[in-house]
Design an enzyme around this catalytic site. Structure first.
Site, short mmCIF file in Angstrom:
data_model
loop_
_atom_site.label_atom_id
_atom_site.label_comp_id
_atom_site.label_asym_id
_atom_site.label_seq_id
_atom_site.Cartn_x
_atom_site.Cartn_y
_atom_site.Cartn_z
N ARG A 155 0.85 -1.18 0.00
CA ARG A 155 0.00 0.00 0.00
C ARG A 155 0.90 1.24 0.00
O ARG A 155 2.07 1.18 0.39
CB ARG A 155 -0.90 0.03 1.23
CG ARG A 155 -1.85 -1.16 1.35
CD ARG A 155 -2.68 -1.04 2.62
NE ARG A 155 -3.65 -2.13 2.75
CZ ARG A 155 -3.42 -3.26 3.40
NH1 ARG A 155 -2.24 -3.45 4.00
NH2 ARG A 155 -4.34 -4.21 3.47
N LYS A 179 -2.66 -2.24 7.71
CA LYS A 179 -3.87 -1.83 8.42
C LYS A 179 -4.02 -2.61 9.72
O LYS A 179 -3.67 -3.79 9.79
CB LYS A 179 -5.10 -2.08 7.53
CG LYS A 179 -5.19 -1.14 6.33
CD LYS A 179 -6.47 -1.37 5.56
CE LYS A 179 -6.59 -0.38 4.40
NZ LYS A 179 -7.85 -0.58 3.65
N HIS A 255 -2.09 2.99 -6.30
CA HIS A 255 -2.73 1.70 -6.05
C HIS A 255 -2.69 0.80 -7.29
O HIS A 255 -2.83 -0.42 -7.18
CB HIS A 255 -4.18 1.89 -5.61
CG HIS A 255 -4.32 2.55 -4.28
ND1 HIS A 255 -3.76 2.04 -3.12
CD2 HIS A 255 -4.95 3.69 -3.91
CE1 HIS A 255 -4.05 2.84 -2.10
NE2 HIS A 255 -4.77 3.84 -2.56
N ARG A 258 -0.23 -1.91 -6.92
CA ARG A 258 -0.70 -2.98 -6.04
C ARG A 258 -1.68 -3.89 -6.78
O ARG A 258 -1.59 -5.12 -6.68
CB ARG A 258 -1.36 -2.34 -4.81
CG ARG A 258 -1.90 -3.33 -3.78
CD ARG A 258 -2.31 -2.52 -2.54
NE ARG A 258 -3.16 -3.28 -1.62
CZ ARG A 258 -2.71 -4.10 -0.68
NH1 ARG A 258 -1.42 -4.31 -0.56
NH2 ARG A 258 -3.54 -4.72 0.14
N HIS A 281 -4.43 -8.66 3.20
CA HIS A 281 -5.89 -8.57 3.30
C HIS A 281 -6.37 -9.39 4.50
O HIS A 281 -5.97 -10.54 4.67
CB HIS A 281 -6.55 -9.13 2.03
CG HIS A 281 -6.42 -8.23 0.84
ND1 HIS A 281 -6.52 -8.68 -0.46
CD2 HIS A 281 -6.21 -6.89 0.75
CE1 HIS A 281 -6.37 -7.68 -1.29
NE2 HIS A 281 -6.18 -6.58 -0.58
N TYR A 290 -9.64 -9.88 -7.50
CA TYR A 290 -8.61 -9.93 -8.53
C TYR A 290 -8.77 -11.14 -9.44
O TYR A 290 -8.27 -11.14 -10.56
CB TYR A 290 -7.22 -9.91 -7.89
CG TYR A 290 -6.91 -8.61 -7.20
CD1 TYR A 290 -6.66 -7.45 -7.94
CD2 TYR A 290 -6.91 -8.51 -5.81
CE1 TYR A 290 -6.41 -6.24 -7.31
CE2 TYR A 290 -6.67 -7.31 -5.18
CZ TYR A 290 -6.41 -6.18 -5.93
OH TYR A 290 -6.18 -4.98 -5.30
#
Length: 313
Positions: A155, A179, A255, A258, A281, A290
């Site tokens: 990220r 995150k 992004h 990514r 994730h 994806y």
């Protein structure tokens, strides 16, 4: 604090406590904290700040949602507002400020599905060469930045906060914090390592006082042209310069690197669980989008290449 005292907690006070809680205890990202703070401003525009939190009802919240809708706010923005309200009321119920959570009656809006924007291998290779060709900003830094974003799938914030001490000695991998303050290991292939080595050498020459090896104060890998840590906003600016009119002409966000990494991994045969881990994730459903990209791409290739696809000679 007694029950009587908690009953008189105002909406403004409750929001203040909740923002402090998610920033310090829950370690939400700065972007999320800022976004929620903005969402609560929308709430204050409909419900007076001094309203006791236990008097805020679901109709007030729905009126706020209706106002956002009339102002043409996106589905994503409205759903974030709902998430902010749910978090606030869950916090208040947990700590005894409320007996029930009225925000649970709110229903999120159905979000239209958008496939992530990604680059083909030729496009990402071309973009990684742009710093050498155009020399718009800082050639070696920008090439290393692009190569590392693509190679790792990081990220933007993870790359901005990456420190030299996070890297392995051979620069083949690093530990990043994503995150929820969750750490994971990411990897850099040969092109990225070579670009990073060249940049770090140039970095030391430009800003010897900022070198960790020289015992300086700036730990972040990527610096601005003033020798300060490069921010997320700075990375967005760099990518916009090289993908704008001066560069490739195809406007992209950081992004996109990514998204391209994830698409390339799945197209190359990597299992989805491994890609989930590499991307950081928390839910595999996020990674699964994806697979839709790769399927769409396969259909496009099939339509273009298969002789009986309906195209006329």
């Amino acid at each position: 604090m007694s029950r009587d005292e908690t009953q008189t907690l105002s909406l403004k006070e409750a929001v203040g406590e909740y923002i402090l809680y998610i920033r310090t205890v829950r370690s939400y990202s700065a972007n999320t904290v800022t976004g929620y703070s903005e969402d609560f401003k929308h709430l204050f525009a409909v419900v007076p700040e001094d309203t006791p939190i236990n008097q805020v009802d679901v109709m007030m919240l729905r009126n706020c949602i209706a106002k956002l809708s009339r102002k043409k706010y996106s589905v994503t923005s409205i759903n974030r507002f709902i998430a902010a309200c749910r978090g606030l009321f869950a916090y208040c119920k947990k700590f005894g400020y409320l007996e029930s959570n009225v925000s649970l009656e709110l229903k999120t809006l159905k979000t239209p599905k958008h496939l992530p924007k990604f680059m083909t291998q030729a496009e990402v290779d071309e973009l990684c060469l742009e710093p050498e060709k155009k020399e718009l900003l800082w050639e070696k830094r920008d090439k290393a930045l692009f190569e590392m974003l693509y190679s790792s799938g990081c990220r933007v914030g993870e790359i901005a906060n990456l420190c030299i001490t996070d890297l392995t000695a051979d620069h083949s991998s690093a530990v990043v914090v994503g995150k929820g303050q969750k750490s994971r290991r990411v990897f850099f292939e040969e092109d990225a390592r070579k670009a990073l080595d060249a940049y770090l050498k140039d970095r030391d020459e430009r800003f010897p006082e900022a070198s960790m090896r020289g015992g300086a104060t700036v730990e972040q890998v990527f610096l601005s042209q003033k020798g300060l840590p490069l921010t997320e906003h700075g990375i967005w600016y760099i990518v916009s310069r090289y993908t704008g009119a001066e560069g490739s002409g195809r406007h992209l966000s950081p992004h996109a690197f990514r998204h391209t990494f994830a698409t390339a991994m799945l197209s190359g045969g990597a299992d989805i669980r491994s890609v989930q881990e590499m991307l950081g994730h928390s839910s595999i459903s996020t990674t699964q989008r994806y697979t839709h990209v790769t399927t769409a791409r396969l259909k496009e290739v099939y339509a273009q290449a298969f002789p009986h696809s309906g195209k006329k000679d």
